[in-house]
Design an enzyme around this catalytic site. Structure first.
Site, short mmCIF file in Angstrom:
data_model
loop_
_atom_site.label_atom_id
_atom_site.label_comp_id
_atom_site.label_asym_id
_atom_site.label_seq_id
_atom_site.Cartn_x
_atom_site.Cartn_y
_atom_site.Cartn_z
N SER A 91 -2.78 3.94 -6.67
CA SER A 91 -2.79 4.63 -5.37
C SER A 91 -2.49 3.63 -4.26
O SER A 91 -2.39 2.43 -4.51
CB SER A 91 -4.13 5.30 -5.14
OG SER A 91 -5.10 4.30 -4.84
N LYS A 92 -2.37 4.16 -3.06
CA LYS A 92 -2.03 3.35 -1.88
C LYS A 92 -2.88 2.08 -1.77
O LYS A 92 -2.39 1.04 -1.35
CB LYS A 92 -2.25 4.17 -0.61
CG LYS A 92 -1.11 5.14 -0.35
CD LYS A 92 -0.16 4.57 0.70
CE LYS A 92 1.19 5.23 0.69
NZ LYS A 92 2.16 4.60 -0.18
#
Ligand code: GLU
Length: 492
Positions: A253-254
Protein backbone atom coordinates in the site's frame (compact mmCIF):
# COMPACT_ATOMS: atom_id res chain seq x y z
CA UNK A 1 -4.76 -21.27 -41.68
CA UNK A 2 -2.60 -21.51 -38.57
CA UNK A 3 -4.00 -22.82 -35.29
CA UNK A 4 -3.48 -19.47 -33.69
CA UNK A 5 -6.18 -17.93 -35.83
CA UNK A 6 -8.64 -20.72 -35.21
CA UNK A 7 -11.72 -20.31 -33.06
CA UNK A 8 -9.87 -21.66 -30.05
CA UNK A 9 -7.69 -18.62 -29.77
CA UNK A 10 -7.91 -17.39 -26.18
CA UNK A 11 -9.61 -14.19 -25.19
CA UNK A 12 -8.57 -12.60 -21.92
CA UNK A 13 -9.46 -9.38 -20.26
CA UNK A 14 -8.02 -6.93 -17.80
CA UNK A 15 -10.85 -5.39 -15.83
CA UNK A 16 -9.76 -2.56 -13.56
CA UNK A 17 -12.16 -0.51 -11.49
CA UNK A 18 -11.22 3.13 -12.04
CA UNK A 19 -11.19 3.94 -8.35
CA UNK A 20 -7.41 4.29 -8.11
CA UNK A 21 -4.32 4.63 -10.29
CA UNK A 22 -2.93 1.53 -11.97
CA UNK A 23 -0.73 0.08 -9.24
CA UNK A 24 2.02 -2.49 -9.56
CA UNK A 25 -0.26 -5.38 -8.54
CA UNK A 26 -2.83 -4.43 -11.17
CA UNK A 27 -0.14 -3.92 -13.77
CA UNK A 28 1.22 -7.39 -13.02
CA UNK A 29 -2.28 -8.87 -13.56
CA UNK A 30 -2.57 -6.93 -16.83
CA UNK A 31 0.86 -8.13 -17.92
CA UNK A 32 0.09 -11.80 -17.23
CA UNK A 33 -3.12 -11.48 -19.26
CA UNK A 34 -1.33 -9.71 -22.07
CA UNK A 35 1.56 -12.21 -22.18
CA UNK A 36 -0.85 -15.11 -22.19
CA UNK A 37 -2.76 -13.55 -25.09
CA UNK A 38 0.38 -12.77 -27.06
CA UNK A 39 1.92 -16.19 -26.40
CA UNK A 40 -1.15 -17.94 -27.81
CA UNK A 41 -2.02 -15.43 -30.50
CA UNK A 42 -5.17 -14.52 -28.57
CA UNK A 43 -6.92 -11.26 -27.79
CA UNK A 44 -6.25 -8.90 -24.89
CA UNK A 45 -9.31 -6.88 -23.92
CA UNK A 46 -9.62 -3.91 -21.57
CA UNK A 47 -12.80 -3.43 -19.63
CA UNK A 48 -13.46 -0.73 -17.05
CA UNK A 49 -15.64 -1.95 -14.22
CA UNK A 50 -17.14 1.41 -13.41
CA UNK A 51 -20.58 0.62 -12.04
CA UNK A 52 -19.77 1.81 -8.53
CA UNK A 53 -20.53 5.49 -9.02
CA UNK A 54 -19.46 6.39 -5.47
CA UNK A 55 -15.94 5.08 -5.92
CA UNK A 56 -15.32 5.72 -9.61
CA UNK A 57 -13.04 8.44 -10.74
CA UNK A 58 -13.61 8.99 -14.47
CA UNK A 59 -10.54 11.20 -14.56
CA UNK A 60 -8.45 8.06 -13.89
CA UNK A 61 -9.52 6.29 -17.09
CA UNK A 62 -7.00 8.06 -19.29
CA UNK A 63 -4.07 7.74 -16.82
CA UNK A 64 -4.75 4.00 -16.47
CA UNK A 65 -4.75 3.63 -20.26
CA UNK A 66 -1.62 5.74 -20.46
CA UNK A 67 0.13 3.49 -17.93
CA UNK A 68 -0.78 0.41 -19.97
CA UNK A 69 0.47 2.07 -23.17
CA UNK A 70 3.68 3.10 -21.46
CA UNK A 71 4.28 -0.50 -20.37
CA UNK A 72 3.70 -1.59 -23.96
CA UNK A 73 0.55 -3.62 -23.24
CA UNK A 74 -1.40 -2.89 -26.38
CA UNK A 75 -5.08 -3.72 -26.67
CA UNK A 76 -6.90 -5.86 -29.18
CA UNK A 77 -10.31 -4.69 -28.02
CA UNK A 78 -11.77 -2.10 -25.76
CA UNK A 79 -11.85 -0.25 -23.62
CA UNK A 80 -15.36 -1.34 -22.78
CA UNK A 81 -17.20 0.45 -20.00
CA UNK A 82 -19.67 -1.39 -17.81
CA UNK A 83 -21.47 1.89 -17.21
CA UNK A 84 -22.40 1.87 -20.91
CA UNK A 85 -23.70 -1.68 -20.90
CA UNK A 86 -26.60 -1.44 -18.45
CA UNK A 87 -29.17 -2.50 -21.04
CA UNK A 88 -27.20 -5.69 -21.77
CA UNK A 89 -27.23 -6.63 -18.08
CA UNK A 90 -30.92 -5.80 -17.82
CA UNK A 91 -31.72 -8.00 -20.77
CA UNK A 92 -30.01 -10.97 -19.13
CA UNK A 93 -31.61 -10.16 -15.79
CA UNK A 94 -35.03 -10.14 -17.40
CA UNK A 95 -34.37 -13.52 -18.92
CA UNK A 96 -33.37 -15.02 -15.57
CA UNK A 97 -36.52 -13.61 -14.03
CA UNK A 98 -38.73 -14.96 -16.81
CA UNK A 99 -37.13 -18.41 -16.49
CA UNK A 100 -37.69 -18.46 -12.72
CA UNK A 101 -33.96 -18.54 -12.02
CA UNK A 102 -34.14 -15.26 -10.22
CA UNK A 103 -36.86 -13.45 -8.31
CA UNK A 104 -37.75 -9.97 -7.23
CA UNK A 105 -37.14 -9.19 -3.60
CA UNK A 106 -39.13 -6.35 -2.11
CA UNK A 107 -37.48 -6.26 1.28
CA UNK A 108 -36.47 -2.72 2.13
CA UNK A 109 -32.88 -1.86 3.07
CA UNK A 110 -34.16 -1.28 6.62
CA UNK A 111 -35.66 -4.76 6.78
CA UNK A 112 -32.44 -6.30 5.50
CA UNK A 113 -30.42 -4.29 8.00
CA UNK A 114 -32.66 -5.51 10.79
CA UNK A 115 -32.01 -9.12 9.76
CA UNK A 116 -28.30 -8.44 9.52
CA UNK A 117 -28.29 -7.11 13.08
CA UNK A 118 -30.21 -10.13 14.33
CA UNK A 119 -27.59 -12.39 12.77
CA UNK A 120 -24.90 -10.41 14.56
CA UNK A 121 -26.67 -10.83 17.90
CA UNK A 122 -26.89 -14.59 17.42
CA UNK A 123 -23.31 -14.61 16.11
CA UNK A 124 -24.26 -16.07 12.76
CA UNK A 125 -23.18 -15.12 9.26
CA UNK A 126 -25.91 -13.10 7.66
CA UNK A 127 -27.63 -14.91 4.83
CA UNK A 128 -30.79 -13.65 3.18
CA UNK A 129 -33.63 -15.88 4.44
CA UNK A 130 -35.42 -16.18 1.09
CA UNK A 131 -38.52 -14.36 2.30
CA UNK A 132 -39.46 -13.11 -1.19
CA UNK A 133 -38.56 -16.34 -3.00
CA UNK A 134 -42.08 -17.73 -2.86
CA UNK A 135 -44.31 -14.68 -2.83
CA UNK A 136 -47.79 -15.22 -4.21
CA UNK A 137 -48.86 -13.07 -7.15
CA UNK A 138 -51.12 -11.16 -4.78
CA UNK A 139 -48.33 -10.39 -2.36
CA UNK A 140 -46.17 -9.25 -5.24
CA UNK A 141 -48.80 -6.89 -6.61
CA UNK A 142 -49.40 -5.55 -3.13
CA UNK A 143 -45.71 -4.56 -2.86
CA UNK A 144 -45.81 -3.04 -6.34
CA UNK A 145 -48.88 -1.03 -5.39
CA UNK A 146 -46.99 0.28 -2.37
CA UNK A 147 -44.48 1.61 -4.86
CA UNK A 148 -41.73 -0.80 -3.86
CA UNK A 149 -39.23 -1.63 -6.57
CA UNK A 150 -37.82 -5.12 -6.42
CA UNK A 151 -34.15 -6.02 -6.41
CA UNK A 152 -33.34 -9.15 -8.36
CA UNK A 153 -31.99 -12.11 -6.40
CA UNK A 154 -30.64 -15.28 -7.94
CA UNK A 155 -31.98 -18.60 -6.66
CA UNK A 156 -29.31 -20.75 -5.09
CA UNK A 157 -29.92 -24.38 -4.21
CA UNK A 158 -28.87 -24.41 -0.54
CA UNK A 159 -27.93 -28.08 -0.59
CA UNK A 160 -25.30 -28.30 -3.26
CA UNK A 161 -21.75 -27.14 -3.56
CA UNK A 162 -19.71 -25.53 -6.30
CA UNK A 163 -16.12 -26.34 -7.13
CA UNK A 164 -13.84 -23.61 -8.39
CA UNK A 165 -11.15 -25.25 -10.53
CA UNK A 166 -8.32 -22.84 -10.34
CA UNK A 167 -5.21 -23.38 -12.40
CA UNK A 168 -2.97 -22.24 -9.56
CA UNK A 169 -4.95 -23.07 -6.43
CA UNK A 170 -6.36 -26.36 -7.62
CA UNK A 171 -9.96 -27.26 -6.69
CA UNK A 172 -11.63 -25.12 -4.05
CA UNK A 173 -15.03 -26.34 -2.86
CA UNK A 174 -17.70 -23.90 -1.72
CA UNK A 175 -20.80 -25.27 0.03
CA UNK A 176 -23.94 -23.44 -1.01
CA UNK A 177 -24.94 -23.39 2.64
CA UNK A 178 -22.34 -20.61 2.91
CA UNK A 179 -24.09 -18.60 0.22
CA UNK A 180 -27.55 -17.08 -0.04
CA UNK A 181 -29.85 -15.84 -2.78
CA UNK A 182 -27.65 -12.84 -3.48
CA UNK A 183 -28.73 -9.71 -5.33
CA UNK A 184 -27.65 -9.48 -8.96
CA UNK A 185 -29.52 -6.33 -9.92
CA UNK A 186 -30.45 -3.45 -7.66
CA UNK A 187 -33.98 -2.11 -7.42
CA UNK A 188 -32.90 0.88 -9.55
CA UNK A 189 -32.00 -1.48 -12.39
CA UNK A 190 -28.21 -1.32 -12.01
CA UNK A 191 -26.27 -4.62 -12.03
CA UNK A 192 -24.26 -5.83 -9.09
CA UNK A 193 -20.60 -6.53 -9.50
CA UNK A 194 -20.61 -10.34 -9.87
CA UNK A 195 -23.49 -10.25 -12.33
CA UNK A 196 -21.96 -7.60 -14.58
CA UNK A 197 -18.64 -9.49 -14.62
CA UNK A 198 -20.25 -12.74 -15.72
CA UNK A 199 -22.53 -11.18 -18.33
CA UNK A 200 -19.47 -9.42 -19.73
CA UNK A 201 -17.23 -12.47 -19.61
CA UNK A 202 -19.90 -14.54 -21.37
CA UNK A 203 -20.87 -11.95 -23.99
CA UNK A 204 -17.25 -11.03 -24.66
CA UNK A 205 -16.31 -14.67 -25.14
CA UNK A 206 -13.65 -14.65 -22.42
CA UNK A 207 -11.89 -18.01 -22.31
CA UNK A 208 -9.47 -17.42 -19.42
CA UNK A 209 -10.23 -15.30 -16.39
CA UNK A 210 -6.85 -14.28 -15.02
CA UNK A 211 -7.20 -11.99 -12.04
CA UNK A 212 -6.02 -11.20 -8.53
CA UNK A 213 -6.27 -13.82 -5.82
CA UNK A 214 -8.52 -11.61 -3.73
CA UNK A 215 -11.37 -12.34 -6.15
CA UNK A 216 -11.42 -16.08 -5.62
CA UNK A 217 -14.31 -15.95 -3.16
CA UNK A 218 -16.42 -14.20 -5.79
CA UNK A 219 -15.84 -17.02 -8.22
CA UNK A 220 -18.37 -19.57 -6.85
CA UNK A 221 -21.07 -16.92 -7.07
CA UNK A 222 -20.00 -16.13 -10.59
CA UNK A 223 -20.05 -19.80 -11.58
CA UNK A 224 -23.63 -20.04 -10.33
CA UNK A 225 -24.52 -17.04 -12.49
CA UNK A 226 -22.88 -18.69 -15.53
CA UNK A 227 -25.03 -21.76 -14.94
CA UNK A 228 -28.20 -19.73 -14.49
CA UNK A 229 -27.44 -18.01 -17.79
CA UNK A 230 -27.21 -21.46 -19.37
CA UNK A 231 -23.49 -21.23 -19.97
CA UNK A 232 -21.11 -24.12 -19.33
CA UNK A 233 -18.49 -22.53 -17.11
CA UNK A 234 -16.18 -25.52 -17.32
CA UNK A 235 -15.18 -24.15 -20.72
CA UNK A 236 -13.64 -21.16 -18.98
CA UNK A 237 -10.32 -21.42 -17.16
CA UNK A 238 -9.92 -19.54 -13.91
CA UNK A 239 -6.56 -18.34 -12.72
CA UNK A 240 -6.19 -16.38 -9.51
CA UNK A 241 -2.73 -14.95 -9.38
CA UNK A 242 -1.15 -14.62 -5.93
CA UNK A 243 -1.03 -11.28 -4.19
CA UNK A 244 1.83 -8.86 -4.39
CA UNK A 245 2.94 -8.10 -0.84
CA UNK A 246 5.32 -5.58 0.63
CA UNK A 247 8.58 -6.72 2.21
CA UNK A 248 6.89 -6.87 5.62
CA UNK A 249 4.46 -9.36 4.03
CA UNK A 250 1.45 -7.08 4.46
CA UNK A 251 -0.66 -5.92 1.54
CA UNK A 252 1.33 -3.50 -0.60
CA UNK A 253 0.00 0.00 0.00
CA UNK A 254 0.91 3.68 -0.17
CA UNK A 255 2.67 3.53 3.18
CA UNK A 256 5.28 1.25 1.60
CA UNK A 257 6.24 3.99 -0.86
CA UNK A 258 5.54 4.20 -4.57
CA UNK A 259 2.94 1.68 -5.72
CA UNK A 260 1.47 3.32 -8.83
CA UNK A 261 2.96 2.65 -12.24
CA UNK A 262 3.15 6.37 -13.07
CA UNK A 263 5.22 6.98 -9.92
CA UNK A 264 7.91 4.72 -11.35
CA UNK A 265 7.72 6.50 -14.67
CA UNK A 266 8.21 9.76 -12.76
CA UNK A 267 11.24 8.34 -10.95
CA UNK A 268 12.96 7.65 -14.24
CA UNK A 269 12.36 3.91 -14.40
CA UNK A 270 12.27 2.50 -17.92
CA UNK A 271 9.15 0.63 -19.02
CA UNK A 272 11.18 -2.40 -20.08
CA UNK A 273 12.69 -2.55 -16.58
CA UNK A 274 9.30 -2.34 -14.87
CA UNK A 275 7.78 -4.97 -17.17
CA UNK A 276 10.76 -7.24 -16.59
CA UNK A 277 10.39 -6.70 -12.87
CA UNK A 278 6.64 -7.34 -12.91
CA UNK A 279 6.89 -10.58 -14.84
CA UNK A 280 9.14 -11.99 -12.16
CA UNK A 281 6.58 -11.17 -9.48
CA UNK A 282 5.20 -14.65 -9.22
CA UNK A 283 6.48 -16.14 -12.47
CA UNK A 284 9.85 -17.63 -13.26
CA UNK A 285 11.75 -19.44 -15.95
CA UNK A 286 14.68 -21.25 -14.37
CA UNK A 287 16.83 -18.67 -12.66
CA UNK A 288 16.72 -16.21 -15.53
CA UNK A 289 16.22 -12.61 -14.39
CA UNK A 290 16.53 -10.54 -17.56
CA UNK A 291 13.79 -10.94 -20.16
CA UNK A 292 13.12 -8.94 -23.27
CA UNK A 293 9.47 -8.57 -24.24
CA UNK A 294 9.93 -11.15 -27.00
CA UNK A 295 11.44 -13.63 -24.58
CA UNK A 296 8.66 -13.10 -22.08
CA UNK A 297 6.04 -13.70 -24.74
CA UNK A 298 7.82 -16.80 -25.90
CA UNK A 299 8.43 -18.29 -22.46
CA UNK A 300 5.39 -17.21 -20.47
CA UNK A 301 3.04 -19.86 -19.21
CA UNK A 302 0.38 -19.78 -16.52
CA UNK A 303 1.56 -23.17 -15.25
CA UNK A 304 4.82 -21.56 -14.15
CA UNK A 305 3.07 -18.94 -11.98
CA UNK A 306 3.90 -19.63 -8.34
CA UNK A 307 1.14 -20.21 -5.81
CA UNK A 308 2.78 -18.20 -3.02
CA UNK A 309 2.52 -14.41 -2.73
CA UNK A 310 5.16 -12.34 -4.48
CA UNK A 311 7.16 -9.76 -2.54
CA UNK A 312 7.67 -6.34 -4.03
CA UNK A 313 11.28 -5.20 -3.71
CA UNK A 314 12.05 -1.77 -5.10
CA UNK A 315 15.80 -2.38 -4.82
CA UNK A 316 15.53 -5.21 -7.28
CA UNK A 317 13.50 -3.05 -9.63
CA UNK A 318 16.23 -0.41 -9.50
CA UNK A 319 18.85 -3.05 -10.13
CA UNK A 320 16.99 -4.07 -13.27
CA UNK A 321 16.56 -0.47 -14.28
CA UNK A 322 20.29 0.00 -13.98
CA UNK A 323 20.78 -3.00 -16.22
CA UNK A 324 18.56 -1.46 -18.90
CA UNK A 325 20.28 1.91 -18.58
CA UNK A 326 23.66 0.18 -18.99
CA UNK A 327 22.56 -1.69 -22.10
CA UNK A 328 20.01 0.63 -23.68
CA UNK A 329 20.38 2.78 -26.79
CA UNK A 330 22.23 5.92 -25.58
CA UNK A 331 20.42 8.17 -28.08
CA UNK A 332 17.02 7.11 -26.73
CA UNK A 333 18.18 7.27 -23.12
CA UNK A 334 19.77 10.65 -23.74
CA UNK A 335 16.49 12.00 -25.09
CA UNK A 336 14.63 10.60 -22.08
CA UNK A 337 17.19 12.02 -19.66
CA UNK A 338 16.73 15.39 -21.33
CA UNK A 339 12.96 15.19 -20.93
CA UNK A 340 13.35 14.38 -17.24
CA UNK A 341 15.87 17.18 -16.85
CA UNK A 342 13.24 19.63 -18.10
CA UNK A 343 10.26 18.07 -16.37
CA UNK A 344 11.97 17.97 -12.98
CA UNK A 345 13.30 21.51 -13.33
CA UNK A 346 16.91 20.30 -13.33
CA UNK A 347 17.48 22.23 -16.58
CA UNK A 348 15.46 25.01 -18.15
CA UNK A 349 13.93 24.03 -21.45
CA UNK A 350 16.24 26.41 -23.21
CA UNK A 351 19.33 25.00 -21.50
CA UNK A 352 18.35 21.39 -22.23
CA UNK A 353 17.54 22.08 -25.87
CA UNK A 354 20.79 23.94 -26.42
CA UNK A 355 22.65 20.69 -25.72
CA UNK A 356 22.88 18.41 -28.75
CA UNK A 357 21.30 14.95 -28.86
CA UNK A 358 24.79 13.47 -29.27
CA UNK A 359 25.94 15.21 -26.15
CA UNK A 360 22.96 13.92 -24.18
CA UNK A 361 23.77 10.43 -25.46
CA UNK A 362 27.40 10.92 -24.48
CA UNK A 363 26.49 11.94 -20.95
CA UNK A 364 24.40 8.78 -20.62
CA UNK A 365 27.43 6.69 -21.54
CA UNK A 366 29.59 8.75 -19.25
CA UNK A 367 27.37 8.45 -16.18
CA UNK A 368 25.36 5.25 -16.63
CA UNK A 369 27.62 3.19 -14.45
CA UNK A 370 26.75 5.29 -11.42
CA UNK A 371 23.02 5.96 -11.82
CA UNK A 372 20.08 3.65 -11.36
CA UNK A 373 17.37 5.96 -12.72
CA UNK A 374 17.17 8.52 -15.49
CA UNK A 375 16.19 11.22 -13.01
CA UNK A 376 19.36 10.53 -11.01
CA UNK A 377 21.29 10.56 -14.24
CA UNK A 378 19.81 13.90 -15.33
CA UNK A 379 20.61 15.35 -11.92
CA UNK A 380 24.19 14.12 -11.92
CA UNK A 381 24.75 15.37 -15.48
CA UNK A 382 24.58 19.00 -14.35
CA UNK A 383 28.29 19.56 -13.70
CA UNK A 384 29.14 18.03 -17.06
CA UNK A 385 26.60 19.51 -19.45
CA UNK A 386 26.05 22.96 -18.06
CA UNK A 387 28.51 25.74 -18.86
CA UNK A 388 28.81 26.93 -15.30
CA UNK A 389 29.13 24.85 -12.19
CA UNK A 390 26.05 25.70 -10.14
CA UNK A 391 27.00 23.93 -6.99
CA UNK A 392 30.14 23.31 -4.97
CA UNK A 393 29.88 21.05 -1.96
CA UNK A 394 30.89 23.45 0.87
CA UNK A 395 32.64 20.72 2.84
CA UNK A 396 34.61 19.69 -0.23
CA UNK A 397 35.75 23.27 -0.79
CA UNK A 398 36.85 23.61 2.78
CA UNK A 399 38.77 20.37 2.77
CA UNK A 400 40.28 20.31 -0.72
CA UNK A 401 40.53 23.84 -1.99
CA UNK A 402 42.86 25.15 0.71
CA UNK A 403 45.39 27.76 -0.55
CA UNK A 404 48.29 25.31 -0.78
CA UNK A 405 46.24 22.67 -2.61
CA UNK A 406 44.61 25.21 -4.90
CA UNK A 407 48.08 26.37 -5.83
CA UNK A 408 48.92 22.93 -7.12
CA UNK A 409 46.07 23.27 -9.59
CA UNK A 410 48.30 25.78 -11.41
CA UNK A 411 50.45 22.85 -12.48
CA UNK A 412 47.45 21.03 -13.86
CA UNK A 413 46.52 24.12 -15.89
CA UNK A 414 50.05 24.33 -17.21
CA UNK A 415 50.06 20.68 -18.18
CA UNK A 416 46.75 21.03 -19.95
CA UNK A 417 47.70 24.23 -21.74
CA UNK A 418 51.20 23.26 -22.76
CA UNK A 419 50.96 19.69 -23.83
CA UNK A 420 47.56 18.83 -25.20
CA UNK A 421 45.57 20.33 -28.00
CA UNK A 422 41.80 19.95 -28.40
CA UNK A 423 42.11 16.85 -30.54
CA UNK A 424 44.41 14.88 -28.31
CA UNK A 425 42.46 15.86 -25.20
CA UNK A 426 41.87 12.29 -24.08
CA UNK A 427 41.90 10.73 -20.64
CA UNK A 428 45.05 8.74 -21.44
CA UNK A 429 47.00 11.75 -22.70
CA UNK A 430 45.81 13.88 -19.81
CA UNK A 431 46.81 11.25 -17.32
CA UNK A 432 50.36 11.13 -18.65
CA UNK A 433 50.78 14.89 -19.05
CA UNK A 434 49.36 15.85 -15.67
CA UNK A 435 51.34 13.23 -13.77
CA UNK A 436 54.56 14.25 -15.49
CA UNK A 437 53.98 17.92 -14.74
CA UNK A 438 53.23 17.29 -11.10
CA UNK A 439 56.26 15.11 -10.62
CA UNK A 440 58.48 17.67 -12.30
CA UNK A 441 57.25 20.14 -9.70
CA UNK A 442 57.80 17.87 -6.74
CA UNK A 443 54.16 16.98 -6.29
CA UNK A 444 51.99 13.98 -7.14
CA UNK A 445 48.60 13.09 -8.48
CA UNK A 446 47.63 11.82 -5.06
CA UNK A 447 47.84 15.34 -3.67
CA UNK A 448 46.02 16.99 -6.54
CA UNK A 449 43.35 14.51 -7.53
CA UNK A 450 40.66 15.52 -5.05
CA UNK A 451 41.21 19.30 -5.30
CA UNK A 452 41.10 18.93 -9.05
CA UNK A 453 37.90 16.89 -8.93
CA UNK A 454 36.22 19.45 -6.68
CA UNK A 455 37.36 22.26 -8.97
CA UNK A 456 35.90 20.52 -12.02
CA UNK A 457 32.66 19.11 -10.64
CA UNK A 458 32.07 20.76 -7.27
CA UNK A 459 31.91 17.27 -5.75
CA UNK A 460 34.20 14.71 -4.18
CA UNK A 461 32.76 11.74 -6.03
CA UNK A 462 32.05 10.94 -9.63
CA UNK A 463 33.62 9.41 -12.71
CA UNK A 464 37.39 9.04 -13.12
CA UNK A 465 39.27 12.36 -12.99
CA UNK A 466 40.80 12.20 -16.46
CA UNK A 467 37.60 10.86 -18.03
CA UNK A 468 35.86 13.83 -16.46
CA UNK A 469 38.43 16.18 -18.02
CA UNK A 470 38.07 14.58 -21.40
CA UNK A 471 34.29 14.89 -21.22
CA UNK A 472 34.41 18.54 -20.19
CA UNK A 473 36.94 19.55 -22.86
CA UNK A 474 39.95 21.76 -22.67
CA UNK A 475 38.21 25.13 -22.45
CA UNK A 476 35.93 24.23 -19.56
CA UNK A 477 38.68 22.43 -17.68
CA UNK A 478 40.91 25.49 -17.77
CA UNK A 479 38.03 27.82 -16.86
CA UNK A 480 36.97 25.73 -13.90
CA UNK A 481 40.48 25.24 -12.59
CA UNK A 482 41.08 28.98 -12.82
CA UNK A 483 37.81 29.70 -11.13
CA UNK A 484 38.63 27.34 -8.27
CA UNK A 485 41.95 29.08 -7.74
CA UNK A 486 40.35 32.51 -7.78
CA UNK A 487 37.56 31.40 -5.46
CA UNK A 488 40.21 30.43 -3.03
CA UNK A 489 42.01 33.70 -3.31
CA UNK A 490 38.74 35.60 -2.87
CA UNK A 491 38.06 33.64 0.27
CA UNK A 492 41.28 34.93 1.90
N1 GLU B 1 -12.72 -4.99 -11.19
C1 GLU B 1 -11.94 -5.91 -10.44
C2 GLU B 1 -10.75 -5.19 -9.84
O1 GLU B 1 -10.43 -4.09 -10.24
C3 GLU B 1 -11.44 -7.06 -11.29
C4 GLU B 1 -12.43 -8.14 -11.36
C5 GLU B 1 -12.09 -9.27 -12.32
O2 GLU B 1 -11.01 -9.25 -12.93
O3 GLU B 1 -12.94 -10.14 -12.45
O4 GLU B 1 -10.13 -5.72 -8.95
Amino acid sequence: MSDKKSTTRPRVRFAPSPSGELHVGGARTALFNWLFARHHGGAFILRFEDTDTDRNKPELIEPIMESLRWLGLDLDEGPYFQSQRTSIYQEHAKKLLAEGKAYLCYCTPEEIEEKRKMAQVTKQNFRYDGKCRNLTPDERSQFEREGRKGALRIKIDPHGSTVVRDLIRGDVVYAHAELDDFVIQRSDGLPLYNFAVVVDDVTMGITHVIRADEHINNTPKQLLIYSALGFDYTKVKFVHVPMVLAKDRTKLSKRHGATAVFEYLEKGVLPEALVNYLVRLGWSHGDQEIFSMEEMIQKFSLEAVHPSPAIFDEEKLLWLNHHYIMHGDPMRLGELAKQFAIKKGIYSEQEANAISADRWAAVVNFLKERNRTLVELAESSKPFLKDQLEYYDPKAIEKFLTPDKAKLLEHVIEAVKENIDNVSFTATNLDAAVRAKLEANGSSLKEVAQPCRVALSGLTQGPGLFEMMEFLGKKRVIERLEKAISMNINKK
